[in-house]
Design a protein around this motif. Structure first.
Motif, short mmCIF file in Angstrom:
data_model
loop_
_atom_site.label_atom_id
_atom_site.label_comp_id
_atom_site.label_asym_id
_atom_site.label_seq_id
_atom_site.Cartn_x
_atom_site.Cartn_y
_atom_site.Cartn_z
N THR B 31 -26.80 43.90 18.79
CA THR B 31 -28.05 44.63 18.63
C THR B 31 -28.85 44.58 19.92
O THR B 31 -28.99 43.52 20.53
CB THR B 31 -28.89 44.03 17.47
OG1 THR B 31 -28.09 43.98 16.30
CG2 THR B 31 -30.11 44.89 17.20
N MET B 32 -29.36 45.74 20.32
CA MET B 32 -30.17 45.83 21.54
C MET B 32 -31.43 46.62 21.24
O MET B 32 -31.48 47.44 20.32
CB MET B 32 -29.37 46.48 22.67
CG MET B 32 -28.16 45.65 23.09
SD MET B 32 -27.28 46.30 24.51
CE MET B 32 -28.43 45.97 25.85
N TYR B 49 -30.79 49.43 18.57
CA TYR B 49 -29.43 49.91 18.37
C TYR B 49 -28.58 48.75 17.86
O TYR B 49 -28.65 47.64 18.38
CB TYR B 49 -28.82 50.41 19.68
CG TYR B 49 -29.00 51.88 19.92
CD1 TYR B 49 -30.23 52.39 20.29
CD2 TYR B 49 -27.93 52.77 19.77
CE1 TYR B 49 -30.40 53.74 20.51
CE2 TYR B 49 -28.10 54.12 20.00
CZ TYR B 49 -29.33 54.60 20.36
OH TYR B 49 -29.51 55.94 20.58
N ASN B 50 -27.76 49.03 16.85
CA ASN B 50 -26.81 48.05 16.35
C ASN B 50 -25.42 48.65 16.44
O ASN B 50 -25.16 49.70 15.84
CB ASN B 50 -27.15 47.66 14.91
CG ASN B 50 -26.21 46.61 14.38
OD1 ASN B 50 -25.20 46.91 13.76
ND2 ASN B 50 -26.53 45.36 14.62
N ASN B 51 -24.54 48.00 17.19
CA ASN B 51 -23.18 48.52 17.38
C ASN B 51 -23.19 50.00 17.79
O ASN B 51 -22.50 50.82 17.21
CB ASN B 51 -22.34 48.35 16.12
CG ASN B 51 -21.89 46.93 15.95
OD1 ASN B 51 -21.45 46.29 16.91
ND2 ASN B 51 -22.01 46.42 14.76
N LYS B 52 -24.00 50.30 18.75
CA LYS B 52 -24.12 51.63 19.35
C LYS B 52 -24.80 52.65 18.46
O LYS B 52 -24.89 53.82 18.82
CB LYS B 52 -22.76 52.19 19.79
CG LYS B 52 -22.00 51.32 20.76
CD LYS B 52 -20.84 52.05 21.41
CE LYS B 52 -19.97 52.80 20.46
NZ LYS B 52 -18.91 53.57 21.13
N SER B 68 -26.60 54.49 24.12
CA SER B 68 -25.83 53.25 24.11
C SER B 68 -24.36 53.59 24.26
O SER B 68 -23.68 53.89 23.27
CB SER B 68 -26.08 52.48 22.81
OG SER B 68 -25.36 51.26 22.81
N PRO B 69 -23.82 53.53 25.47
CA PRO B 69 -22.41 53.88 25.67
C PRO B 69 -21.45 52.86 25.06
O PRO B 69 -20.32 53.21 24.68
CB PRO B 69 -22.26 53.91 27.20
CG PRO B 69 -23.40 53.09 27.71
CD PRO B 69 -24.50 53.22 26.72
N LEU B 74 -27.59 49.51 26.84
CA LEU B 74 -28.56 50.41 26.21
C LEU B 74 -29.47 50.93 27.29
O LEU B 74 -30.25 50.18 27.88
CB LEU B 74 -29.37 49.68 25.14
CG LEU B 74 -30.40 50.57 24.40
CD1 LEU B 74 -29.71 51.70 23.65
CD2 LEU B 74 -31.25 49.74 23.43
N ASN B 75 -29.34 52.21 27.58
CA ASN B 75 -30.13 52.83 28.64
C ASN B 75 -31.28 53.63 28.03
O ASN B 75 -31.21 54.07 26.88
CB ASN B 75 -29.25 53.72 29.50
CG ASN B 75 -28.06 52.95 30.08
OD1 ASN B 75 -28.19 51.77 30.44
ND2 ASN B 75 -26.91 53.59 30.14
N LEU B 76 -32.32 53.80 28.82
CA LEU B 76 -33.49 54.55 28.35
C LEU B 76 -33.77 55.67 29.35
O LEU B 76 -34.01 55.40 30.53
CB LEU B 76 -34.70 53.63 28.24
CG LEU B 76 -35.98 54.25 27.69
CD1 LEU B 76 -35.79 54.69 26.24
CD2 LEU B 76 -37.14 53.27 27.78
N HIS B 77 -33.72 56.90 28.85
CA HIS B 77 -34.02 58.04 29.71
C HIS B 77 -35.37 58.63 29.29
O HIS B 77 -35.64 58.77 28.09
CB HIS B 77 -32.93 59.11 29.58
CG HIS B 77 -33.10 60.22 30.55
ND1 HIS B 77 -32.79 60.09 31.89
CD2 HIS B 77 -33.59 61.48 30.39
CE1 HIS B 77 -33.06 61.24 32.52
NE2 HIS B 77 -33.54 62.09 31.63
N ILE B 78 -36.18 58.92 30.29
CA ILE B 78 -37.51 59.45 30.00
C ILE B 78 -37.67 60.78 30.73
O ILE B 78 -37.52 60.84 31.96
CB ILE B 78 -38.64 58.49 30.44
CG1 ILE B 78 -38.32 57.05 30.04
CG2 ILE B 78 -39.97 58.93 29.84
CD1 ILE B 78 -39.25 56.01 30.65
#
Lengths: 111, 113
Positions: B31-32, B49-52, B68-69, B74-78
């Motif tokens: 989890t992220m 996110y849990n397991n993508k 989340s690839p 876990l990436n954040l795009h703004i």
């Protein structure tokens, strides 16, 4: 939605004095966690309380979870300059709900 | 080895630009999270996110899109950055379950001019 209130927002103490921050939830919590964030740093986990009325100690820090599992406190005995930072409580109502953070108490210690 | 890492540490950009923040954890957590901490130090969850898979999406403008690839990232795009987006953004990770201590990354300080 669930709310976690934390007081005071700020506390300034002389080195050697005690410090307490209080956390209250609008709903019963399954557990409560405490985090410390040093200035310029990131939150770091301190402890988790799960049982009603639970008390845990870490050196000069004492953590309590209320009997009704709706409030908690963190008490620091004889503060030191290394205690400076923001202390957050964070609670959840069940295992699947998100952790809700209080607004934190910023502690300043004057040497 | 750093448990939860974020890049960049600082990000200064103009209003209207699009930017991304990356997060990686090597703790084996499934989890992220992304949190936003404003100037008053209020820490507010944005996504989990849990397991993508997205499991929490708090009231966040749809200009923010997490990706989340894999479980470790876990990436954040703004998009279309606004002045009010200026804050410190923390990534965190945890195991699933009730005793999920959260491990925070060092934070990314975003300043929108």
């Amino acid at each position: 939605g669930q709310q976690v209130m934390q007081i005071p927002q700020y506390q300034h103490v002389q080195e050697g004095e005690d410090f307490t921050t209080y956390c209250n939830s609008s709903t019963t919590l399954s557990n409560i966690q405490w985090y410390k964030q040093r200035p310029g740093g990131h939150p770091v986990f301190l402890i988790q309380l799960v049982k009603s009325g639970e008390v845990k100690k870490q050196k000069r820090l004492t953590f309590q979870f209320g009997e009704a599992k709706k409030n908690s406190s963190l008490h620091i005995t004889a503060t030191q300059t290394t205690d400076v930072g923001t202390y957050f409580c964070a609670g959840r109502t069940s295992g699947n709900t998100p952790l809700v953070f209080g607004k934190g108490t910023r502690l300043s210690v004057i040497a | 080895d750093t448990a939860v890492s974020q890049t960049p540490k600082y990000l200064v950009t103009q209003m209207g630009n699009d930017k991304s923040i990356k997060c990686e954890q090597n703790l084996g957590h499934d989890t992220m999270y992304w949190y936003k901490q404003d100037s008053k130090k209020f820490l507010k969850i944005m996504f989990s996110y849990n397991n993508k898979e997205l499991i929490i999406n708090e009231t966040v403008p749809n200009r923010f899109s997490p990706k989340s690839p894999d479980k470790a990232h876990l990436n954040l795009h703004i998009n279309s950055l606004e002045l009010g987006d200026s804050a410190v953004y923390f990534c965190a990770s945890s195991r699933s379950g009730t005793s999920n201590t959260q491990y925070f990354g060092p934070g990314t300080r975003l300043t929108v001019l």
